[in-house]
Structure formats: structure tokens, C-alpha cells
Design a protein around this motif. Structure first.
Motif, PDB file in Angstrom:
ATOM      1  N   ASP A  94      -5.590   2.274  -9.093  1.00  0.00           N
ATOM      2  CA  ASP A  94      -4.843   1.530  -9.078  1.00  0.00           C
ATOM      3  C   ASP A  94      -3.702   1.520  -8.366  1.00  0.00           C
ATOM      4  N   LEU A  95      -4.175   2.006  -7.056  1.00  0.00           N
ATOM      5  CA  LEU A  95      -2.672   2.436  -5.575  1.00  0.00           C
ATOM      6  C   LEU A  95      -2.902   2.113  -4.340  1.00  0.00           C
ATOM      7  N   ASN A  96      -2.835   2.476  -3.438  1.00  0.00           N
ATOM      8  CA  ASN A  96      -1.982   1.026  -2.362  1.00  0.00           C
ATOM      9  C   ASN A  96      -3.577   0.791  -2.034  1.00  0.00           C
ATOM     10  N   HIS A  97      -3.603  -0.231  -2.579  1.00  0.00           N
ATOM     11  CA  HIS A  97      -4.704  -1.442  -2.268  1.00  0.00           C
ATOM     12  C   HIS A  97      -4.390  -2.934  -1.569  1.00  0.00           C
ATOM     13  N   THR A  98      -2.774  -2.565  -1.679  1.00  0.00           N
ATOM     14  CA  THR A  98      -2.419  -4.522  -1.395  1.00  0.00           C
ATOM     15  C   THR A  98      -3.537  -5.348   0.170  1.00  0.00           C
ATOM     16  N   ASN A 105      -7.095  -5.662  -1.658  1.00  0.00           N
ATOM     17  CA  ASN A 105      -6.876  -6.635  -2.347  1.00  0.00           C
ATOM     18  C   ASN A 105      -6.073  -8.534  -1.607  1.00  0.00           C
TER      19      ASN A 105
END
Lengths: 165, 738
Positions: free
Chosen positions: B365-369, B372
Motif C-alpha cells: 500500500d504505497l502511492n497508488h492513489t 485506485n
């Protein structure tokens, strides 16, 4: 081939030359008419169908179409039946149906002239010569040419509801 | 390209036109007919005639021609409609349908029927002409306003065009028409002239691009010429007018086809004589209005036509246009295969999308905004797309209901009953494949209601009800189902008679049975309470077929009836066969889908409630009821399933009236699944109705509850006959039609 008047002789031989997809089951090499082949894919995600013959592995999802998968190795009573990364499913168009067959591997596509196709001798109980279109001889190799249409629609494959059901 | 390639299009179109025609004919009020409706009927007949002519369907063309002429007169108000005339029109429509079917089947239409209908139509035409001439006698005293008609509208054009009509040299020959082309280019003009040469003999041609006149001697009617020309030019660019004297003859040509030639000649001669003096004056002073008003006088027997038509023209023309363009854009014809293909592809898309979801959720759960957000959007769009595509398969119930007004009308007439048909919820949508299959059962129920349900007007009056019976067809959505009701306010079911009849048929009955149980009896095969067999219903082959058909569609039928007040038959159907509300269950490592409609409840069986019976049968006691137990792992030979009965979960299911407990390992959850046919590429599998594709792309089988029970029995019997543990691997040969 659409110009028979210019090169009739060549066209005739070209027409009689047939292309076969060569696949292996154990140590033997088999050939099927390339025009029947829709695609080749890996063996995965097959849902078992209960109360079916053992060589019917089940059904799989081919882009939204439910396709039955037949393992020819079991059908031809091969001793070693393994499923691994090399196991290949050949998806065939048989009549108006789509059927997948599991084989040990696909090697190449070969063109055989009519002289190279010998009539199949009467043999074998496992694979009746009814289902063979001949034997292809290619230098030191021999291809068993399977009439896949006939084989897969035959009663003993139990793939198709027999007439009257 | 061969012209036969277009046959199918013509047949389909003609079928639609006929359906349209029937709808309008049924809706028409004979005392005060709606001109729009008459126009629509006329247009339908005209279009069919045009097509039939093009494809060389002579019989069809001739019939429509006669029909069209009559309709033309009717829409101009020259033919007063009566109920029996509408009946004849409906009959003609049926005949056209038969002829169409014959042509479609490469057959020859029934000649005798064709001649009979032609005679009937000609008879009507003769009556009408007789009537028209009577009217003509009293023409001057007739206070009625003139009926608007196309010819007058045409004559109202620019005076330059009208002037051309009065060319002196073409004054008095038979069947002469002047075709004026306004502002037509050279190329088109040559084409048109060629066309005209096909239709008759060209006597003269002159003029320039602005106004080019062709004088034609022809037996073809003006409308036919207009129809032909309109393929090339706009209607405004075209004037077809008879030369002054021939106008009467032109009327004779069209009407002469309708009626017997001999009689006509005599009658028309009268008309011509009456008109002669006027036409002579029209010639001499080249008055533009004379030929046209004469034309009107001859055809509609109305005076002062130009005033009346002048008003009607601007209002009626644009209306026609909007109606037409609306019809063209509202639907397109697409084959069901194509729609199914799209549904498949969308299904694939959704599976791909959930696979992506799965993969992304496993990411650190890293920078996958951004990713997503994109996925969320994709998910929503995919669902919307699926819904939209599914709705393409849905058609309104109107498609089904629209065929009943005719049936009810005909049957009511046959049975001497007054029936008012009310339809509700026509816009309720249902899967196309289901609408087609619901028609037969529903037709049967409607017939039953009319024949047995509704009483004769006298009996109704005696019972204190209105003479007119009311039959209501309604459709509404209820959850994931559609509820279709056939309601009549007739006599209701007769409990005593049903019981008596059931005893005669050796059905197990008792007087203590509840009403509902008694009503169910009429679904037994061979059951009919009709006191005498009529050709409408009552042969006793019906209700059981109705029930079976509906069950095959995954639905059920209920009956409610109150003596003296009427009967309601309720059909509950799933909205679509393409999607199923399912419950996914797990047995061993395998996932199966149960149709939710078959699931009654699920429970964890207590060891004390399980009773072993002779052999290896087990029953489960659920609230004082003993249910047979069918372990799924047993029926499907699933390896690794829980075999201890009390560790499993019992799902109580019901199929074909049989209730039993299905033993599974786990319930996974409820979900909507897309139903895929197994038989497309494989064959019928015992105990399985179809397959579906799960979110991970794998295939799951949908269980057939009724068939599963049979499978369990066959397997047990087979096992008993063999050594224990020797499970049959081949297909059981008997495959029962489900």
C-alpha cells in the motif's frame, strides 16, 4: 490459387498439399488439419464435470465461452499424464463447436504433399483407424494424422449429445 | 447483387406494417374516425403495395391495391366506415399476412382466398360509389365543409404550374397527365423522363430547369406516378395533374380498378356529363382554378374545395413528417446474436476488472492513489455498461399484450360475449426470449378466461353485474421477477365441479382440501371442467402445458378465485434468463451455484434430526417434516468434501414441487451470475442446468435442483447394483428432458 488458367498444375498441387499442426503425445507425433485450429493456450482453470468420462477434464472459460477440455493422453491411454508449464491446450473448431484438447506439446506446422500421406493400416483398439486420415512420412519422422472432426464428434468421446436425446 | 437479398427486409418491414395496420384498425372509432389513423393505415397498405410491386409479388400487390383504394376513399371521408367494413379490413389484413407468409415460404398464395377477398373489396367499392353518386346529386345543397385531400393541395401550388395544366392541345384525350418538374436538374430530369416512359407514352415535353412539363398518356394513376418520382425528387418539386377533361377519366381509371369496369363506365359517364360545361369554360379562359376544382368535384363531390384545403394543408403536412422521422429513429434492427456477443464481451470486461482489483489489492500500500481512483472509475463504468447492455435485451410487455385486443375481439364475437380488455403495465420490461415464450401460455389463459370465466351478457345481468365483462392483463416488476396477471370478473372457478371432475379422473382429492389446493387441480394433465368442448378451449390439454411452459422458464403460476367475482391467474417469471440470482456454495474445493429461487432456507443439521433409512438413505427432520438428504459431494463425486453429516450445511431446496435437503460444505454468498449454456460446445450434464463464469475467470456449474435429485437416485441405484465404491464414470444414458 484464384487463377487456375495461368498455372493450373501448380494450383492443383498446392490445393492438394495440406498443412498440419504437429503435436506430441508422449513420444508420438500427431498431426491435425491446421484449419481446424483456433488457438493454442496453456492448461489452466479447468472446472471438473462430475460423472463424465475421465478423459473429459472439464470446462474452461475461453473469453466468455464455455469450452470442454479433452485430454487426449488419457483417451489414448498414455502412461504418463502430467500437467505442467509445458502442457498445452489446442482449441479447435469442430463443426459449429469449440473444443479444447490437452497435449504434451506443439512442435511445428508441416506441409505434406499427397505422396507423403500414406493410408493408415488397420490397427489399435485405442485409436480406431476410422479416426485416422493417414500416416504422414517426413524423412525419418512419422506423423499420425488424426481426423479430429470424426474423433471428437464420435459417440465414444461423449462430447456431443447423441441423436435422439 | 440479387434482388432476393432484399426479400427478408421486405418481409420484416411488411410484417411490422401489418401489425401497425391492425393496431390502428382496432383503435379506430367508426363513427368519428381519426384522419391520422386512417392515413397511417393507408400508408401501410401503400408501402406494402410498393414493395410487393418491386419484388413481383403480384397477388399481394393486387390485393393491397384494392385495399389501398378503399382506404384512400375512407381517409378522404368518401367511404363512411361501418363496423362490418372494419371487419372486412381486418380480414383483408389477415389475408395479406397469409399471402406474405406464402411468399416467404416460397409458396403460392391461396388463389381462392385472394379472389374472395377481392370480390368483397370490390363489393364495398361499388356500394361506396353508389353512395357517392347519390351524394353528388345533392352536392349543391350539401352544407358539410369539404374534406381536405391531396389533389386540391397539389392544385394550390404556384399559379405558373397550374397554368401549365391548361395547355389547349392536351385537352380532351383519355388518361392524359401533365407531369411538371420544378427546379429539377438535367440529370435527374432525364432519369425521370425515362421512368415516365416506362409508365406510359410520352406525348409532349417542353420547358426548362425551372419548370419542365411532360405530357403523358398512361393508364397509371396519378398517385402511382408520384410514388415512383418521389424516389428521385422532393414532393414539392413535382406536380402531377390531369389535363382538364381527362381528370374525370383519371378518376375512372383508379376507381375502375376497384369496381367492375362496366358498371363504372356508366356511372362515371354521368359524372363527366355533369362536369362538362365547367371544363369547357376552364379551357377557354385558361382559368387556373378550373381544372383543379373540377378534379375535386369529381372525386370528393365537394364544393369550394380550395378554401377548405388551403387551411388544412399547412397543418397536416408537417405533422406527417414529424411522425415519420420519429418512427425512423426510434429503433434499429439488430440480431440477437450480436447483442449476446456484446453481453459476453462486457462479462469478460467485468471479470478482467475484478482480476485487476484483486491484483491491486495485493500490492504494497504505497502511492497508488491514482491507480485506485482509476480502478474505481473502471469498476463503476463496467457495471453501468453491463446494465445498459442487459437492458438492450429487454422489451416492453406491450410486445406481448398488443396481440390480445384482436384475439379478444374475435373471440368475444364468436362467443357472443361483451368483453372489455384492459391492459396495465405495458411498459414493464422483460427479456426478449421470455416474451416470446410467454405468448402461448398467456394466450391460453386469455382464451380460458373468455370462454369459461366470463359469462354471457344475460347471465351477467342476472347476476347483477354489468353486461360487459372485463378482462385485465397486467404486468409489473416485483423484486427480480415480473408479475403477469390475467384477471377476469367472471363467474370464478367452480369448486364442486372441479372436485367432481378430479374424482372422475382418479385424482386424489377430498372435500376438506383448501381452495388453493383445489385450484391447483386444474393444472393436472387432461383436466377440463368445460361442460362441452368448444373450439375456443376446453380440450383439457392446456393448463398443464401452461404450467409446464412457465416452469421451464423458471417461473410459476398461481390461481386465486372468488365465486361470482372472478378469477385471477398470476404468473411469476424471472426478468431474464441471461442473469440469475444465485447462491454460491462450496463443496470440497469446488464452487457451485444454486438458483436462489429454489432455495428455501439453510441450516446446520443436528445429529439428532438425521435419520438413516434402509440402504444408505438419510432423511432430515425439519420442523416436523422429513426431507430426503442429497449430499452434493456424493452426487458429483467431489473429493475432499466433509462427509460427517453434522459438519455440513443443509440447504433446503424446492424444485418441481419436490423439497429436499442439499448437503454442502460452505455457503459463500449470494451473487448475480451470467448464465452460460453448457450445451453450446458440450452436452447436457446431469444435475446441472448451465454454467457461469466467476470473478476469478473460472467456470462454476449452476445446479438443476430437480435433476440433481434424479441424479442422486440413479447413482444410488447404480451403486447398489455394483460393488461398493465402484462409482460409475460414464454418463447415465437416460437424459431426461427438463
Amino acid at each position: 490459387m484464384s487463377t487456375p488458367n495461368t498455372n493450373a498444375a501448380l494450383a492443383a498441387t498446392e490445393e492438394q498439399n495440406r498443412e498440419f499442426l504437429v503435436f506430441s503425445l508422449g513420444d508420438e507425433e500427431y498431426g491435425i488439419d491446421i484449419l481446424k485450429v483456433q488457438e493454442i493456450r496453456g492448461y489452466e482453470n479447468v472446472t471438473r464435470i462430475a460423472n463424465a468420462p475421465d478423459f473429459i477434464k472439464g470446462v474452461t472459460n475461453l473469453r466468455g465461452v464455455i469450452v470442454p477440455i479433452v485430454d487426449l493422453r488419457i483417451k489414448f491411454r498414455l502412461e504418463k499424464v502430467e500437467y505442467g508449464g509445458q502442457t498445452v491446450v489446442i482449441v479447435l473448431n469442430v463443426g459449429d463447436r469449440i473444443v479444447g484438447i490437452v497435449v504434451d506439446g506443439v512442435s511445428d506446422v508441416m506441409t505434406l504433399s499427397p505422396e507423403q500421406i500414406k493410408p493408415a493400416p488397420e490397427f489399435g483398439v485405442t485409436l480406431s483407424s476410422d479416426f485416422l486420415s493417414g500416416l504422414g512420412s517426413l524423412e525419418d519422422r512419422m506423423l499420425v494424422l488424426v481426423d479430429i472432426d470424426k474423433l471428437l464428434t464420435s459417440d465414444e468421446m461423449a462430447l456431443v449429445d447423441s441423436v435422439g436425446d | 447483387m440479387d434482388i432476393t437479398d432484399f426479400y427478408d427486409t421486405f418481409f420484416e418491414e411488411a410484417e411490422e406494417l401489418l401489425a401497425d395496420m391492425e393496431r390502428h384498425l382496432l383503435a379506430i372509432d367508426v363513427d368519428d374516425p381519426d384522419v391520422e389513423q386512417l392515413d397511417a393505415i393507408f400508408r401501410a397498405a401503400h408501402s406494402i403495395k410498393g414493395g410487393a410491386g418491386t419484388f413481383g409479388f403480384d397477388v399481394l400487390q393486387q390485393t393491397t391495391h384494392l385495399f389501398e383504394n378503399l382506404l384512400d376513399h375512407a381517409r378522404r371521408g368518401e367511404l363512411m366506415l361501418r363496423r362490418d367494413i372494419v371487419d372486412t379490413f381486418l380480414e383483408t389484413k389477415d389475408m395479406l399476412h397469409d399471402q406474405l407468409d406464402a411468399y416467404r415460404g416460397d409458396d403460392v398464395p391461396d388463389r381462392a382466398a385472394f379472389e374472395r377477398i377481392c370480390r368483397t373489396l370490390q363489393q364495398l367499392a361499388m356500394e361506396e360509389i353508389g353512395q357517392a353518386l347519390d351524394d353528388a346529386d345533392g352536392m349543391s345543397s350539401d352544407p358539410e365543409p369539404p374534406v381536405p385531400e391531396t389533389e386540391t393541395a397539389t392544385a394550390d401550388g404556384p399559379s405558373s404550374a397550374s397554368d401549365s395544366v391548361a395547355e389547349p392541345e392536351q385537352a380532351s384525350d383519355d388518361g392524359w397527365l401533365v407531369v411538371s418538374l420544378l427546379g429539377v436538374g438535367d440529370k435527374d430530369r432525364d432519369l425521370l423522363v425515362e421512368e415516365l416512359e416506362q409508365l406510359g407514352e410520352i406525348q409532349a415535353r417542353e420547358g426548362d430547369t425551372d419548370c419542365y412539363r411532360v405530357t403523358l398518356e398512361t393508364g397509371v394513376g396519378r398517385e402511382d406516378i408520384e410514388a415512383v418520382m418521389c424516389f428521385i425528387v422532393e414532393p414539392e418539386q413535382l406536380r402531377v395533374e390531369a389535363a382538364s377533361a381527362p381528370s374525370a377519366d383519371e378518376a375512372a381509371t383508379t376507381e375502375g380498378k376497384v369496381a367492375g369496369e362496366k358498371l363504372m363506365e356508366a356511372k362515371v359517364a354521368e359524372g363527366t356529363v355533369a362536369a362538362k360545361p365547367e371544363s369547357a369554360s376552364g379551357e377557354s379562359n385558361a382559368n387556373a382554378a378550373a381544372p383543379s376544382s373540377l378534379d375535386t368535384a369529381n372525386q370528393s363531390e365537394a364544393s369550394g374545395a380550395s378554401g377548405g384545403s388551403g387551411k388544412s394543408r399547412p397543418s397536416s403536412k408537417p405533422q406527417k413528417k414529424t411522425a415519420k422521422s420519429g418512427g425512423e429513429t426510434s429503433s434499429i434492427r439488430v440480431s440477437v446474436d450480436k447483442v449476446d456477443q456484446i453481453i459476453n464481451l462486457v462479462g469478460e470486461l467485468i471479470i478482467t476488472q475484478s482480476m485487476l482489483d484483486q491484483t491491486v489489492s495485493e500490492l504494497e500500500d504505497l502511492n497508488h492513489t491514482g491507480l485506485n481512483n482509476g480502478l474505481n472509475l473502471l469498476r463503476r463504468n463496467a457495471r453501468d455498461l453491463q446494465e445498459a447492455v442487459m437492458s438492450v435485451r429487454m422489451v416492453p410487455m406491450d410486445y406481448v399484450f398488443s396481440r390480445y385486443p384482436r384475439l379478444v375481439r374475435d373471440l368475444a364475437g364468436k362467443l357472443d360475449k361483451d368483453v372489455e380488455l384492459v391492459t396495465e403495465g405495458e411498459s414493464t420490461e422483460l427479456d426478449k426470449s421470455l416474451t416470446e415464450r410467454i405468448i402461448d401460455p398467456l394466450t391460453h389463459l386469455v382464451r380460458n378466461s373468455l370462454d369459461h370465466g366470463l359469462e354471457s351478457p344475460e347471465a351477467r345481468e342476472a347476476a347483477g353485474k354489468s353486461r360487459t365483462g372485463r378482462l385485465t392483463l397486467s404486468a409489473q416488476h416485483q423484486g427480480g421477477n415480473i408479475l403477469i396477471e390475467v384477471i377476469d370478473d367472471g363467474a370464478g372457478l367452480d369448486r364442486d365441479r372441479i372436485l367432481a371432475k378430479a374424482r372422475n379422473n382418479d385424482l386424489p382429492v377430498s372435500d376438506s382440501m383448501s381452495d388453493d389446493e383445489v385450484w391447483q387441480l386444474i393444472f393436472a394433465p387432461g383436466f377440463s371442467t368445460a361442460q362441452e368442448v368448444s373450439d375456443v378451449s376446453g380440450r383439457g390439454v392446456g393448463m398443464d402445458v401452461v404450467k409446464r411452459n412457465i416452469q421451464n422458464m423458471g417461473g410459476h403460476v398461481e390461481i386465486a378465485s372468488v365465486t361470482g367475482e372472478g378469477t385471477t391467474t398470476r404468473i411469476v417469471l424471472p426478468l431474464t434468463l441471461a442473469i440469475l440470482d444465485g447462491m454460491s456454495i462450496k463443496v470440497g474445493d469446488e464452487v457451485f451455484i444454486l438458483p436462489l429461487s429454489a432455495v428455501l432456507e439453510s441450516l446446520q443439521p443436528d445429529k439428532r434430526d438425521l435419520y438413516a433409512m434402509a440402504g444408505d438413505d438419510v432423511v432430515l427432520k425439519v420442523r416436523d417434516e422429513y426431507l430426503p438428504v442429497v449430499p452434493v459431494h456424493d452426487a458429483f463425486d467431489v473429493a475432499g468434501a466433509r462427509t460427517e453429516l453434522d459438519e455440513t450445511i443443509a440447504v433446503i431446496v424446492q424444485g418441481e414441487g419436490r423439497r429436499y435437503a442439499l448437503l454442502v460444505d460452505d455457503l459463500i454468498g449470494q451473487q448475480q451470475v451470467v448464465v452460460k449454456n453448457l450445451e453450446t460446445n458440450y452436452r447436457k450434464v446431469p444435475g446441472v442446468s448451465a454454467a457461469t463464469i466467476l470473478g476469478d475467470g473460472s467456470v462454476a456449474l449452476i445446479l438443476d435442483i430437480a435433476d440433481l435429485h434424479r441424479l442422486n437416485r440413479t447413482k444410488k441405484e447404480a451403486r447398489r447394483g455394483q460393488h461398493p465404491g465402484d462409482v460409475p464414470t460414464a454418463h447415465p444414458k437416460e437424459v431426461e428432458p427438463s
